[in-house]
Design an enzyme around this catalytic site. Structure first.
Site, PDB file in Angstrom:
ATOM      1  N   VAL A  60     -29.448-106.908 -73.243  1.00 29.19           N
ATOM      2  CA  VAL A  60     -29.167-107.091 -74.676  1.00 29.19           C
ATOM      3  C   VAL A  60     -27.928-107.949 -74.946  1.00 29.19           C
ATOM      4  O   VAL A  60     -27.686-108.337 -76.089  1.00 29.19           O
ATOM      5  CB  VAL A  60     -29.065-105.745 -75.446  1.00 29.19           C
ATOM      6  CG1 VAL A  60     -30.380-104.976 -75.371  1.00 29.19           C
ATOM      7  CG2 VAL A  60     -27.886-104.913 -74.979  1.00 29.19           C
ATOM      8  N   TYR A 150     -15.555 -97.198 -76.762  1.00 26.64           N
ATOM      9  CA  TYR A 150     -16.911 -96.683 -77.023  1.00 26.64           C
ATOM     10  C   TYR A 150     -16.986 -96.162 -78.467  1.00 26.64           C
ATOM     11  O   TYR A 150     -17.927 -96.467 -79.202  1.00 26.64           O
ATOM     12  CB  TYR A 150     -17.228 -95.577 -76.013  1.00 26.64           C
ATOM     13  CG  TYR A 150     -18.608 -94.971 -76.146  1.00 26.64           C
ATOM     14  CD1 TYR A 150     -19.716 -95.607 -75.627  1.00 26.64           C
ATOM     15  CD2 TYR A 150     -18.790 -93.741 -76.781  1.00 26.64           C
ATOM     16  CE1 TYR A 150     -20.991 -95.051 -75.751  1.00 26.64           C
ATOM     17  CE2 TYR A 150     -20.051 -93.169 -76.903  1.00 26.64           C
ATOM     18  CZ  TYR A 150     -21.148 -93.827 -76.375  1.00 26.64           C
ATOM     19  OH  TYR A 150     -22.402 -93.275 -76.491  1.00 26.64           O
TER      20      TYR A 150
HETATM   21  P1  NAP Z   1     -28.155 -94.152 -69.669  1.00 22.74           P
HETATM   22  O1  NAP Z   1     -28.641 -92.902 -69.074  1.00 22.74           O
HETATM   23  O2  NAP Z   1     -27.052 -94.904 -69.013  1.00 22.74           O
HETATM   24  O3  NAP Z   1     -29.403 -95.137 -69.917  1.00 22.74           O
HETATM   25  C1  NAP Z   1     -29.195 -96.363 -70.578  1.00 22.74           C
HETATM   26  C2  NAP Z   1     -30.267 -97.348 -70.189  1.00 22.74           C
HETATM   27  O4  NAP Z   1     -29.916 -98.621 -70.786  1.00 22.74           O
HETATM   28  C3  NAP Z   1     -30.290 -97.585 -68.678  1.00 22.74           C
HETATM   29  O5  NAP Z   1     -31.607 -97.785 -68.225  1.00 22.74           O
HETATM   30  C4  NAP Z   1     -29.458 -98.852 -68.536  1.00 22.74           C
HETATM   31  O6  NAP Z   1     -29.749 -99.594 -67.364  1.00 22.74           O
HETATM   32  C5  NAP Z   1     -29.871 -99.616 -69.775  1.00 22.74           C
HETATM   33  N1  NAP Z   1     -28.911-100.677 -70.090  1.00 22.74           N
HETATM   34  C6  NAP Z   1     -27.580-100.714 -69.820  1.00 22.74           C
HETATM   35  N2  NAP Z   1     -27.066-101.886 -70.198  1.00 22.74           N
HETATM   36  C7  NAP Z   1     -28.072-102.604 -70.725  1.00 22.74           C
HETATM   37  C8  NAP Z   1     -28.169-103.914 -71.265  1.00 22.74           C
HETATM   38  N3  NAP Z   1     -27.115-104.721 -71.323  1.00 22.74           N
HETATM   39  N4  NAP Z   1     -29.373-104.352 -71.714  1.00 22.74           N
HETATM   40  C9  NAP Z   1     -30.473-103.557 -71.634  1.00 22.74           C
HETATM   41  N5  NAP Z   1     -30.458-102.322 -71.113  1.00 22.74           N
HETATM   42  C10 NAP Z   1     -29.262-101.842 -70.655  1.00 22.74           C
HETATM   43  O7  NAP Z   1     -27.634 -93.871 -71.157  1.00 22.74           O
HETATM   44  P2  NAP Z   1     -28.135 -92.754 -72.203  1.00 22.74           P
HETATM   45  O8  NAP Z   1     -27.234 -91.597 -72.076  1.00 22.74           O
HETATM   46  O9  NAP Z   1     -29.587 -92.596 -72.149  1.00 22.74           O
HETATM   47  O10 NAP Z   1     -27.703 -93.495 -73.559  1.00 22.74           O
HETATM   48  C11 NAP Z   1     -28.631 -94.198 -74.367  1.00 22.74           C
HETATM   49  C12 NAP Z   1     -27.964 -94.486 -75.699  1.00 22.74           C
HETATM   50  O11 NAP Z   1     -27.579 -93.264 -76.308  1.00 22.74           O
HETATM   51  C13 NAP Z   1     -26.699 -95.322 -75.584  1.00 22.74           C
HETATM   52  O12 NAP Z   1     -26.601 -96.198 -76.669  1.00 22.74           O
HETATM   53  C14 NAP Z   1     -25.609 -94.278 -75.666  1.00 22.74           C
HETATM   54  O13 NAP Z   1     -24.392 -94.816 -76.108  1.00 22.74           O
HETATM   55  C15 NAP Z   1     -26.215 -93.316 -76.653  1.00 22.74           C
HETATM   56  N6  NAP Z   1     -25.649 -91.967 -76.601  1.00 22.74           N
HETATM   57  C16 NAP Z   1     -25.691 -91.245 -75.450  1.00 22.74           C
HETATM   58  C17 NAP Z   1     -25.178 -89.958 -75.441  1.00 22.74           C
HETATM   59  C18 NAP Z   1     -25.213 -89.081 -74.228  1.00 22.74           C
HETATM   60  O14 NAP Z   1     -24.591 -88.029 -74.255  1.00 22.74           O
HETATM   61  N7  NAP Z   1     -25.916 -89.453 -73.169  1.00 22.74           N
HETATM   62  C19 NAP Z   1     -24.603 -89.432 -76.593  1.00 22.74           C
HETATM   63  C20 NAP Z   1     -24.568 -90.210 -77.744  1.00 22.74           C
HETATM   64  C21 NAP Z   1     -25.105 -91.470 -77.737  1.00 22.74           C
HETATM   65  P3  NAP Z   1     -28.775 -99.384 -66.068  1.00 22.74           P
HETATM   66  O15 NAP Z   1     -28.920 -97.937 -65.706  1.00 22.74           O
HETATM   67  O16 NAP Z   1     -29.321-100.329 -65.074  1.00 22.74           O
HETATM   68  O17 NAP Z   1     -27.395 -99.721 -66.558  1.00 22.74           O
END
Ligand code: NAP
Length: 251
Positions: A60, A150
């Site tokens: 992205v 963040y």
């Molecule tokens: P995650 O487990 O790290 O998964 C994120 C996915 O996005 C991974 O497959 C990652 O690939 C991919 N990604 C990273 N950089 C990218 C890029 N530049 N372009 C396209 N894809 C990319 O994260 P998650 O916890 O599921 O989080 C998903 C969303 O929810 C994020 O926006 C996060 O900020 C938000 N969020 C998460 C939480 C939480 O507690 N987990 C809470 C609030 C909000 P790689 O693994 O190869 O990097």
């Protein structure tokens, strides 16, 4: 009829975590979902597992890749009804010790990424009177040590959601955000050691005290599904908090 029957959906960062849970639930509810991730292997595996409509990968941070992936998704699906901006990264660092390069990187993924994706998708969404779901965070509402940049990116995403919603209202396109607390994904696993070192409190205790337990990606997908559905027909410019009460409490 299922809640999302026939909806044509593109989800960034959906090879793992919350994005994958969103792609899974949306597919179960009748949507045709195109998976997209920076990790092509994870995207392929997730798409096979879910029975998704297809894969169109992008990093992205690369506007050309985002435009191409959305075009590919539109070609695969015959249009677009829902864009989910889920891809995001975390950086854990005291704010004023963070390198400027790392600050630029988190902005490129968490703010510029959704911005360029919304721009690339909006023409198609106007055509379908579709909607956008931006995955923000409670970090966009309150501050947290170690998560300064963040928090700033997630607040920016809430503000872009509000402004895009108001500007797009005459077109019928809705734009909303989801603000989860800590959920059970690889992102949070990566944060645990730094949080424990900084607070001297076991992360499990911190989570139990502040939000009862970790949220699940599936619980977050439920809220995204509601916002993406026609049931949310008068909901736009909103950010939905799900955090086990963390932001409701002063102690
Ligand atoms: P995650 O487990 O790290 O998964 C994120 C996915 O996005 C991974 O497959 C990652 O690939 C991919 N990604 C990273 N950089 C990218 C890029 N530049 N372009 C396209 N894809 C990319 O994260 P998650 O916890 O599921 O989080 C998903 C969303 O929810 C994020 O926006 C996060 O900020 C938000 N969020 C998460 C939480 C939480 O507690 N987990 C809470 C609030 C909000 P790689 O693994 O190869 O990097």
């Amino acid at each position: 009829m299922s809640e999302l029957e026939g909806k044509r959906v593109f989800v960034t960062g959906s090879g793992a975590g919350i994005g994958k849970a969103i792609a899974t639930l949306f597919t179960q509810r009748g949507a045709r979902v195109v998976i997209s991730d920076i990790d092509a292997d994870a995207a392929k595996k997730a798409a096979e597992e879910i029975g998704a409509a297809g894969v169109a990968n992008c990093d992205v941070t690369d506007e050309g890749q985002v435009q191409a992936a959305i075009q590919q998704a539109v070609a695969l699906l015959g249009g677009l009804d829902v864009l989910v901006n889920n891809a995001g990264i975390e950086v854990s660092s005291p704010l004023l010790q963070q390198s400027t390069e790392s600050f630029d990187k988190i902005y490129a993924v968490n703010v510029r990424g959704p911005f360029v994706a919304m721009k690339a998708a909006i023409g198609h969404l106007i055509e379908s009177k579709g909607n956008i779901v931006n995955i923000s965070s409670i970090a966009g509402i309150g501050g947290s040590p170690l998560l300064g940049s963040y928090c700033a990116t997630k607040a920016a995403l809430i503000q872009m959601t509000r402004v895009a919603a108001v500007e797009m209202r005459p077109t019928g396109v809705r734009v909303n955000a989801v603000c989860p607390g800590f959920a059970d994904t690889a992102m949070v696993e990566r944060l645990v050691p730094d949080f424990e070192a900084a607070t001297q409190v076991p992360f499990g205790d911190l989570v139990a005290m502040k939000q009862g337990r970790l949220g699940t990606p599936e619980e977050i997908a439920e809220v995204a599904a509601f916002l993406a559905s026609d049931r949310a027909s008068w909901v736009t410019g909103s950010h939905y908090v799900l955090d086990g009460g963390l932001t409701a409490s002063l102690v």
